[in-house]
Design an enzyme around this catalytic site. Structure first.
Site, mmCIF file in Angstrom:
data_model
loop_
_atom_site.group_PDB
_atom_site.id
_atom_site.type_symbol
_atom_site.label_atom_id
_atom_site.label_comp_id
_atom_site.label_asym_id
_atom_site.label_seq_id
_atom_site.Cartn_x
_atom_site.Cartn_y
_atom_site.Cartn_z
ATOM 1 N N SER A 50 0.840 -1.196 0.000
ATOM 2 C CA SER A 50 0.000 0.000 0.000
ATOM 3 C C SER A 50 0.871 1.241 0.000
ATOM 4 O O SER A 50 1.986 1.227 0.488
ATOM 5 C CB SER A 50 -0.904 0.006 1.228
ATOM 6 O OG SER A 50 -0.130 -0.106 2.397
ATOM 7 N N CYS A 51 0.343 2.310 -0.541
ATOM 8 C CA CYS A 51 1.084 3.567 -0.622
ATOM 9 C C CYS A 51 0.111 4.723 -0.498
ATOM 10 O O CYS A 51 -1.057 4.597 -0.845
ATOM 11 C CB CYS A 51 1.835 3.681 -1.946
ATOM 12 S SG CYS A 51 2.927 2.302 -2.329
#
Length: 484
Positions: free
Chosen positions: A2-3
Site C-alpha cells: 500500500s502507498c
C-alpha cells in the site's frame, strides 16, 4: 502492499514549485537512492514478475531512482527525477470494482502447463513503470502519453496509480482493468490526495477527446463504460470513482481514513470532520479527490502527512489511554514503509538546479527527510551504497534502526526524534538555499555534487547522534534492568 500519494499544483505550494510525493509501503524492502546514467539503461527490458520483454528507445536520459537493493524481484525504481526536470512516482492501487476487472481482465503471466506449450507473458506493473517511462519524457504530459501507449499495447497485471510533474504541471494517471487508463491534470491551485483506491472522480470526456487540456484517457474508454454498463449514476453525473472504484468494508478500514486525515489537515475549517454531524468521516466514500487547500503547502506539510498515525484523533494507536478505538484504521505510515520521497520541481530557478528530491527511509513517523539535487551523475555513498547487511554507514539502515528502537519506547524517545527531524529539515533547507544562490551567482552547476556531499555529511553526523540517544534510552528501559 500500500502507498499514500499527494500531488500539489504550483499555485498551491509555498514557493511556486510543483510537488508529487508518496510513501512506498513495500514490506521491509531494502532501498537505495541511485542515479541511472544512459549507459546503464537497458535497451531491451525484461520484467521479472511477468516475463515480458520490451524494446526501449535509444537516447535515454539520466534519472534518479529509489531502487531495491536486491533485484531478485526486479528494479522497483519507485520514483525519481530525470535530466529534463520531470518527476514520476508509480504505485499499486489495490482497490477496484469487480465489474471493471471482468470487462477488461488484468494481463497476468501464465506458465505453460504442458510440455511443448510456451509461457504467456503478463503485462507491466509497478516493478517496471519508472524504468519504461521516466528516461524518455520531457514533460509530465508526455509521461501520461507514453505510459498510456504502453498500457494499451502490453496491458498490466495490477491496478496502478502514477504521478508525474514538471515545472508547470502535475498529472495523475490511473489504470483501468488490463488495458484502459484515465488521467487528470492537477489544477495549479489544488492538492490531490490518494490512498490505495481509485480516486479520480469528475471527468470531462469532451476535453479528453478534444484539446486534452486537463483530461486524457484510453481512446475507447467512454464506449467501454457504456458497453459494459459500468455507469451506476441516477443523476446523469458521471463519477469515475463510482464507475471503476470499490466501496467495500475493507476500503473503510484501509483507504478512506487516510483520505479523511489528509483532507482534514488541508481543509480544517472548510468542513466539519469530527462528531456525529461531521461532513466527512473516516469511512466516507465521497471525500474530494482534489481541492484548494486553506493554506499554501510546504515540504514539511507533506512530510507531516506521510508520517501520520492519526495523531489528535481517536484513532491514534500510540494514545492507548485516552482513545480506546486505537488501531481501528490503517495509518498512513506503517512499519512496512520502505522509503518516501517528495519530488519538487522549482520552475523559478535555472533549469540545471530545478529538481530536488526530498528522500526518507523506513517508517515516516521516525525518520528525517534529506534534500538531494538529482541532476547529477552520481550520489553520495550514504544514499547509494546500501547492502542487505545492516550498517550505520548509510541513511537507509540508520533510519531503520532508529525506527525499531524508537517505536517500543515511543513516549521516552519521541521528543528527541522530533527534534532530530525538525533540525534536519531546517539544515536541509539552509543548505539548498545556500547552494541555489551559489550556483545562480557562479553559473556553475557542478556545485550540485558538492552540495549533496555536504548534505550527507551533515545527515551522517546528526543521524548518528540521534541513534546514540535512542539506543541509550532503549538500553535503560530493557526488561532486565535492575539496581540494588
Amino acid at each position: 502492499m500500500s502507498c499514500t500519494t499527494l500531488l500539489v499544483g504550483k499555485k498551491a505550494t509555498y514557493d511556486g514549485s510543483t510537488m508529487i510525493a508518496r510513501n512506498e509501503d513495500y514490506s521491509y524492502t531494502v532501498k537505495k537512492m541511485i542515479i541511472v546514467n544512459p549507459k546503464d539503461q537497458p535497451r531491451k527490458y525484461k520484467t521479472v514478475a511477468s516475463h515480458l520483454e520490451i524494446e526501449l528507445p535509444d537516447h535515454p536520459m539520466r534519472y534518479s531512482a529509489c531502487a531495491n537493493d536486491d533485484n531478485k524481484d526486479g528494479v522497483w525504481a519507485a520514483g525519481g527525477n530525470n535530466a529534463s526536470n520531470d518527476g514520476m512516482n508509480a504505485y499499486i492501487i489495490n482497490s477496484s470494482s469487480s465489474d471493471t476487472s471482468a470487462a477488461d481482465p488484468l494481463v497476468e503471466y501464465k506458465k505453460a502447463e504442458k510440455r511443448g506449450e510456451k509461457d504467456i507473458p503478463g503485462g507491466i506493473g509497478e516493478e517496471d513503470l519508472v524504468v519504461l517511462v521516466l528516461p524518455y519524457i520531457h514533460t509530465a504530459r508526455e509521461g501520461v502519453q507514453r505510459l498510456g501507449a504502453l498500457l494499451e499495447k502490453y496491458g498490466t497485471y495490477e491496478m496502478n496509480g502514477i504521478a508525474f510533474n514538471d515545472a508547470e504541471e502535475a498529472w495523475f494517471l490511473e489504470t483501468i482493468g488490463g488495458h484502459h487508463w484515465i488521467a487528470r491534470r492537477v489544477k495549479d491551485e489544488e492538492v490531490v490526495i490518494m490512498p490505495n483506491q481509485q480516486g479520480i472522480d469528475s471527468f470531462d470526456f469532451a476535453d479528453a477527446y478534444g484539446k486534452q487540456k486537463e483530461h486524457m484517457c484510453s481512446a475507447d474508454l467512454k464506449d467501454f463504460i457504456e458497453k459494459n454498463h459500468l455507469d451506476l449514476s441516477n443523476d446523469g453525473k458521471l463519477n469515475l470513482r463510482k464507475v471503476f472504484g470499490s466501496r467495500d468494508d475493507s476500503d473503510h478500514v484501509y483507504n478512506t481514513p487516510r483520505a479523511w486525515f489528509m483532507a482534514r489537515y488541508f481543509l480544517p475549517t472548510t468542513y466539519k470532520w469530527d462528531g456525529p454531524d461531521a461532513d466527512f468521516t473516516p469511512e466516507s466514500d465521497n471525500i474530494p479527490w482534489s481541492f484548494v487547500p486553506e493554506n499554501k503547502v510546504t515540504v514539511e506539510d507533506i512530510k507531516y502527512l506521510l508520517s501520520s498515525h492519526y495523531q489528535g484523533t481517536p484513532y491514534d494507536p500510540y494514545n492507548k489511554i485516552e482513545y480506546p478505538e486505537k488501531a481501528k484504521y490503517r495509518t498512513i505510515t506503517t512499519s512496512t514503509t520502505a522509503h518516501s520521497s517528495i519530488l519538487q520541481i522549482r520552475g523559478f530557478l535555472p533549469k540545471e538546479i530545478q529538481a530536488v528530491e526530498w528522500v526518507f527511509f523506513g517508517s515516516s513517523l521516525y525518520n528525517a527527510m534529506l534534500p538531494v539535487y538529482t541532476n547529477v551523475e552520481k550520489l553520495p555513498a550514504y544514499l547509494s551504497k546500501v547492502t542487505m547487511d545492516p550498517s550505520t554507514e548509510n541513511f537507509y539502515w540508520s533510519s531503520r534502526l532508529i525506527n525499531a528502537l524508537t517505536d517500543p519506547h515511543y513516549r521516552t524517545c519521541i521528543n528527541d526524534v522530533e527534534n532530530y527531524k525538525k533540525t534536519m529539515a531546517a539544515k536541509g533547507h539552509q543548505m539548498i538555499l545556500k547552494y541555489d544562490q551559489l550556483m545562480e551567482e557562479t553559473k556553475d552547476d557542478s556545485f550540485m555534487q558538492k552540495a549533496n556531499e555536504d548534505i550527507c555529511r551533515m545527515a551522517t553526523k546528526d543521524t548518528a547522534a540521534i541513534l546514540d540517544k535512542v539506543l541509550l534510552i532503549a538500553c535503560k528501559e530493557m526488561k532486565n534492568t535492575f539496581a540494588r
